[in-house]
Design a protein around this motif. Structure first.
Motif, PDB file in Angstrom:
ATOM      1  N   THR A   1       2.496   6.227  -2.632  1.00  0.00           N
ATOM      2  CA  THR A   1       1.309   7.080  -2.463  1.00  0.00           C
ATOM      3  C   THR A   1       0.056   6.423  -3.029  1.00  0.00           C
ATOM      4  O   THR A   1      -1.052   6.729  -2.579  1.00  0.00           O
ATOM      5  CB  THR A   1       1.530   8.456  -3.106  1.00  0.00           C
ATOM      6  N   ARG A   2       0.227   5.517  -3.980  1.00  0.00           N
ATOM      7  CA  ARG A   2      -0.952   4.787  -4.499  1.00  0.00           C
ATOM      8  C   ARG A   2      -1.511   3.816  -3.455  1.00  0.00           C
ATOM      9  O   ARG A   2      -2.650   3.359  -3.591  1.00  0.00           O
ATOM     10  CB  ARG A   2      -0.593   4.008  -5.768  1.00  0.00           C
ATOM     11  N   GLN A   3      -0.732   3.511  -2.434  1.00  0.00           N
ATOM     12  CA  GLN A   3      -1.191   2.569  -1.401  1.00  0.00           C
ATOM     13  C   GLN A   3      -1.915   3.265  -0.255  1.00  0.00           C
ATOM     14  O   GLN A   3      -2.390   2.598   0.669  1.00  0.00           O
ATOM     15  CB  GLN A   3       0.006   1.790  -0.840  1.00  0.00           C
ATOM     16  N   ILE A   4      -2.008   4.595  -0.308  1.00  0.00           N
ATOM     17  CA  ILE A   4      -2.679   5.344   0.769  1.00  0.00           C
ATOM     18  C   ILE A   4      -4.113   4.844   0.948  1.00  0.00           C
ATOM     19  O   ILE A   4      -4.851   4.680  -0.026  1.00  0.00           O
ATOM     20  CB  ILE A   4      -2.655   6.856   0.465  1.00  0.00           C
ATOM     21  N   GLY A   5      -4.468   4.609   2.203  1.00  0.00           N
ATOM     22  CA  GLY A   5      -5.812   4.109   2.525  1.00  0.00           C
ATOM     23  C   GLY A   5      -5.851   2.615   2.775  1.00  0.00           C
ATOM     24  O   GLY A   5      -6.822   2.109   3.344  1.00  0.00           O
ATOM     25  N   LYS A   6      -4.804   1.890   2.374  1.00  0.00           N
ATOM     26  CA  LYS A   6      -4.769   0.443   2.619  1.00  0.00           C
ATOM     27  C   LYS A   6      -4.349   0.182   4.066  1.00  0.00           C
ATOM     28  O   LYS A   6      -3.563   0.933   4.631  1.00  0.00           O
ATOM     29  CB  LYS A   6      -3.811  -0.238   1.641  1.00  0.00           C
ATOM     30  N   GLY A  19       1.860  -6.271   0.789  1.00  0.00           N
ATOM     31  CA  GLY A  19       0.930  -5.949  -0.263  1.00  0.00           C
ATOM     32  C   GLY A  19       0.366  -7.205  -0.909  1.00  0.00           C
ATOM     33  O   GLY A  19       0.695  -8.314  -0.529  1.00  0.00           O
ATOM     34  N   PRO A  20      -0.482  -7.041  -1.910  1.00  0.00           N
ATOM     35  CA  PRO A  20      -0.909  -5.722  -2.416  1.00  0.00           C
ATOM     36  C   PRO A  20      -2.060  -5.094  -1.628  1.00  0.00           C
ATOM     37  O   PRO A  20      -2.344  -3.923  -1.788  1.00  0.00           O
ATOM     38  CB  PRO A  20      -1.357  -6.046  -3.840  1.00  0.00           C
ATOM     39  N   GLY A  21      -2.711  -5.881  -0.747  1.00  0.00           N
ATOM     40  CA  GLY A  21      -3.877  -5.338  -0.053  1.00  0.00           C
ATOM     41  C   GLY A  21      -3.565  -4.647   1.249  1.00  0.00           C
ATOM     42  O   GLY A  21      -4.370  -3.837   1.731  1.00  0.00           O
ATOM     43  N   SER A  22      -2.425  -4.951   1.852  1.00  0.00           N
ATOM     44  CA  SER A  22      -2.057  -4.358   3.139  1.00  0.00           C
ATOM     45  C   SER A  22      -0.532  -4.375   3.267  1.00  0.00           C
ATOM     46  O   SER A  22       0.155  -5.115   2.550  1.00  0.00           O
ATOM     47  CB  SER A  22      -2.709  -5.128   4.287  1.00  0.00           C
ATOM     48  N   ASP A  66       2.995  -3.597   6.226  1.00  0.00           N
ATOM     49  CA  ASP A  66       3.578  -3.022   7.424  1.00  0.00           C
ATOM     50  C   ASP A  66       4.545  -1.941   6.956  1.00  0.00           C
ATOM     51  O   ASP A  66       4.694  -1.716   5.746  1.00  0.00           O
ATOM     52  CB  ASP A  66       4.228  -4.079   8.332  1.00  0.00           C
ATOM     53  N   CYS A  67       5.208  -1.254   7.885  1.00  0.00           N
ATOM     54  CA  CYS A  67       5.962  -0.064   7.482  1.00  0.00           C
ATOM     55  C   CYS A  67       7.078  -0.374   6.494  1.00  0.00           C
ATOM     56  O   CYS A  67       7.218   0.291   5.458  1.00  0.00           O
ATOM     57  CB  CYS A  67       6.507   0.665   8.712  1.00  0.00           C
ATOM     58  N   SER A  68       7.891  -1.388   6.789  1.00  0.00           N
ATOM     59  CA  SER A  68       8.996  -1.701   5.881  1.00  0.00           C
ATOM     60  C   SER A  68       8.533  -2.499   4.671  1.00  0.00           C
ATOM     61  O   SER A  68       9.217  -2.515   3.635  1.00  0.00           O
ATOM     62  CB  SER A  68      10.085  -2.475   6.636  1.00  0.00           C
ATOM     63  N   GLY A  69       7.388  -3.176   4.810  1.00  0.00           N
ATOM     64  CA  GLY A  69       6.812  -3.838   3.634  1.00  0.00           C
ATOM     65  C   GLY A  69       6.453  -2.815   2.576  1.00  0.00           C
ATOM     66  O   GLY A  69       6.657  -3.025   1.371  1.00  0.00           O
ATOM     67  N   LEU A  70       5.940  -1.664   3.015  1.00  0.00           N
ATOM     68  CA  LEU A  70       5.574  -0.586   2.078  1.00  0.00           C
ATOM     69  C   LEU A  70       6.817  -0.006   1.407  1.00  0.00           C
ATOM     70  O   LEU A  70       6.861   0.134   0.181  1.00  0.00           O
ATOM     71  CB  LEU A  70       4.818   0.507   2.825  1.00  0.00           C
ATOM     72  N   THR A  71       7.841   0.331   2.197  1.00  0.00           N
ATOM     73  CA  THR A  71       9.020   0.973   1.613  1.00  0.00           C
ATOM     74  C   THR A  71       9.812   0.021   0.723  1.00  0.00           C
ATOM     75  O   THR A  71      10.305   0.416  -0.337  1.00  0.00           O
ATOM     76  CB  THR A  71       9.935   1.531   2.715  1.00  0.00           C
ATOM     77  N   SER A  72       9.927  -1.241   1.135  1.00  0.00           N
ATOM     78  CA  SER A  72      10.695  -2.189   0.317  1.00  0.00           C
ATOM     79  C   SER A  72       9.977  -2.492  -0.994  1.00  0.00           C
ATOM     80  O   SER A  72      10.614  -2.599  -2.051  1.00  0.00           O
ATOM     81  CB  SER A  72      10.958  -3.486   1.096  1.00  0.00           C
ATOM     82  N   ARG A 112      -4.499   1.227  11.824  1.00  0.00           N
ATOM     83  CA  ARG A 112      -4.363   2.438  11.026  1.00  0.00           C
ATOM     84  C   ARG A 112      -4.125   2.057   9.566  1.00  0.00           C
ATOM     85  O   ARG A 112      -3.783   0.918   9.255  1.00  0.00           O
ATOM     86  CB  ARG A 112      -3.192   3.297  11.524  1.00  0.00           C
ATOM     87  N   ASN A 113      -4.306   3.037   8.693  1.00  0.00           N
ATOM     88  CA  ASN A 113      -4.104   2.821   7.266  1.00  0.00           C
ATOM     89  C   ASN A 113      -2.859   3.564   6.784  1.00  0.00           C
ATOM     90  O   ASN A 113      -2.368   4.485   7.452  1.00  0.00           O
ATOM     91  CB  ASN A 113      -5.319   3.310   6.468  1.00  0.00           C
ATOM     92  N   VAL A 114      -2.341   3.155   5.636  1.00  0.00           N
ATOM     93  CA  VAL A 114      -1.244   3.888   5.003  1.00  0.00           C
ATOM     94  C   VAL A 114      -1.680   5.328   4.814  1.00  0.00           C
ATOM     95  O   VAL A 114      -2.791   5.601   4.326  1.00  0.00           O
ATOM     96  CB  VAL A 114      -0.871   3.254   3.645  1.00  0.00           C
ATOM     97  N   THR A 115      -0.829   6.267   5.207  1.00  0.00           N
ATOM     98  CA  THR A 115      -1.237   7.669   5.204  1.00  0.00           C
ATOM     99  C   THR A 115      -0.038   8.589   5.037  1.00  0.00           C
ATOM    100  O   THR A 115       1.110   8.148   5.079  1.00  0.00           O
ATOM    101  CB  THR A 115      -1.978   7.993   6.514  1.00  0.00           C
ATOM    102  N   VAL A 116      -0.324   9.866   4.876  1.00  0.00           N
ATOM    103  CA  VAL A 116       0.708  10.900   4.848  1.00  0.00           C
ATOM    104  C   VAL A 116       0.782  11.522   6.238  1.00  0.00           C
ATOM    105  O   VAL A 116      -0.248  11.764   6.869  1.00  0.00           O
ATOM    106  CB  VAL A 116       0.394  11.977   3.792  1.00  0.00           C
ATOM    107  N   ALA A 117       1.999  11.756   6.721  1.00  0.00           N
ATOM    108  CA  ALA A 117       2.197  12.337   8.052  1.00  0.00           C
ATOM    109  C   ALA A 117       3.388  13.273   8.015  1.00  0.00           C
ATOM    110  O   ALA A 117       4.152  13.297   7.039  1.00  0.00           O
ATOM    111  CB  ALA A 117       2.413  11.224   9.080  1.00  0.00           C
TER     112      ALA A 117
END
Length: 360
Positions: free
Chosen positions: A255-260, A268-271, A273-279, A340-345
């Motif tokens: 959740t701290r990555q929301i908006g990136k 990361g840390p600046g951007s 992809d979907c599995s990059g975020l979860t891993s 698109r940016n990291v977000t809640v859905a």
């Protein structure tokens, strides 16, 4: 060991060190896909029907889905290439140590030969016959037996070390071939990713400002309808699990990555992809999980949706090409797609394939 084996070992070692120094693969920029010729309409023939905005939306979504699948293939090939590079370096180090052991054995054999030369060139058995003192004769027999054992041990060690070196060389060659195969997979996937994203953006760029705004609204409506249908099934009445301690840490990171911004292949840390975020979220929580959504689906323990708890990963689409982290109350945090940016859905806003639990 013959010179050919030594040369092979040296070449492999140099190749391995080159892999380390390179810091990763370099690829030529993929050539743009050939431009399709403009269609020619015969006089009097009806003009081809224009596609509706919904058809354009579906095509754009399909292109980004294909880009996501190619991204998974790229990430997996990259991960495997990194592992193979490390294995090649390890083998090269073993080869260097093996060659050093062989050199040491040869030096010891040479020292024994020089000692015999200084003794007049006669073998120890012949020198022993010339001894008059019985005690010296008996002592000499003991020394000869010890020397023979030492010689046999040296020969055994030399044979074993040469065999090990040949095995290391063969293994390094195999790993190098696998590495090159994965480099080619990466290059192919990278080209496909760029082509699909470029095609999707080209479609978006053709839209007028008002049409693009309508397109975004249609996207939101499709996701809203899917989420409403999912919630309408009463699924949340069954989902009441609580996050584990590690799950809470993973959620906090994600959740701290929301908006990136989303970026394919990014961890990361600046951007992301979907599995990059979860891993990376689960790595921050102290647990290493597979890098790609497809590998996360294949290797992590699966749980039923009704047993889902915050921190679990929801895998989407039939090809497991997308992943988001469940954060509770029917929502996920995820990195959607390029642009698109990291977000809640809504957790049900896409087609759910299943749920996996990293800390089960």
């Amino acid at each position: 060991m013959n010179r050919r084996h030594v040369a092979t070992a040296a070449v492999t070692l140099v190749c391995a060190l080159t892999v380390l120094a390179s810091g990763g693969p370099a690829f030529a920029a993929p050539e743009p896909p050939p431009t399709a010729p403009a269609s020619v309409t015969k006089p009097g023939a009806p003009a081809p029907p224009e596609r509706t905005l919904e058809e354009v939306r579906q095509e754009i979504e399909a292109l980004y889905r294909k880009a996501a699948s190619a991204t998974d293939a790229y990430n997996l090939a990259e991960e495997q290439a990194a592992e193979q590079s490390a294995e090649i370096v390890k083998l090269a180090q073993e080869m260097a140590r093996g060659q050093a052991r062989i050199d040491d054995i040869k030096n010891r054999v040479g020292a024994a030969a020089r000692a015999q030369y200084r003794g007049g060139g006669l073998p120890p058995e012949a020198q022993l016959v010339l001894v008059d003192d019985p005690q010296l004769f008996i002592d000499g027999i003991g020394r000869i037996q010890q020397g023979q054992k030492a010689t046999n041990d040296l020969l055994t060690e030399l044979t074993r070390t040469q065999a090990d070196l040949a095995t290391y060389t063969k293994d390094a060659s195999t790993q190098w071939q696998k590495l090159e195969a994965n480099r080619r997979k990466q290059e192919k996937a990278k080209k496909e990713i760029k082509e699909k994203i470029a095609a999707a953006k080209k479609l978006e760029d053709r839209l007028e400002k008002e049409e693009f705004a309508r397109l975004l609204e249609m996207e939101r409506q499709v996701q809203y309808d899917a989420q409403a249908a999912w919630l309408g099934s009463g699924v949340l009445k069954e989902i009441n699990g609580r996050a584990s301690a590690q799950g809470k840490e993973a959620i906090a990171f994600a959740t701290r990555q929301i908006g990136k911004p989303y970026e394919w292949g990014a961890e990361g840390p600046g951007s992301y992809d979907c599995s990059g975020l979860t891993s990376q979220a689960w790595l921050a929580a102290g647990r290493t999980i597979p890098r790609t959504s497809q590998e996360q689906w294949r290797l992590l323990p699966r749980v039923q949706i009704r047993d889902m708890r915050p921190g679990d990963l929801i895998i989407y689409h039939s090809d497991a090409s997308h992943v988001g982290m469940y954060i509770g109350d029917g929502a996920i945090v995820h990195a959607p797609r390029p642009g698109r940016n990291v977000t809640v859905a809504g957790a049900g806003s896409m087609a759910i394939l299943g749920v996996v639990r990293p800390d089960k």
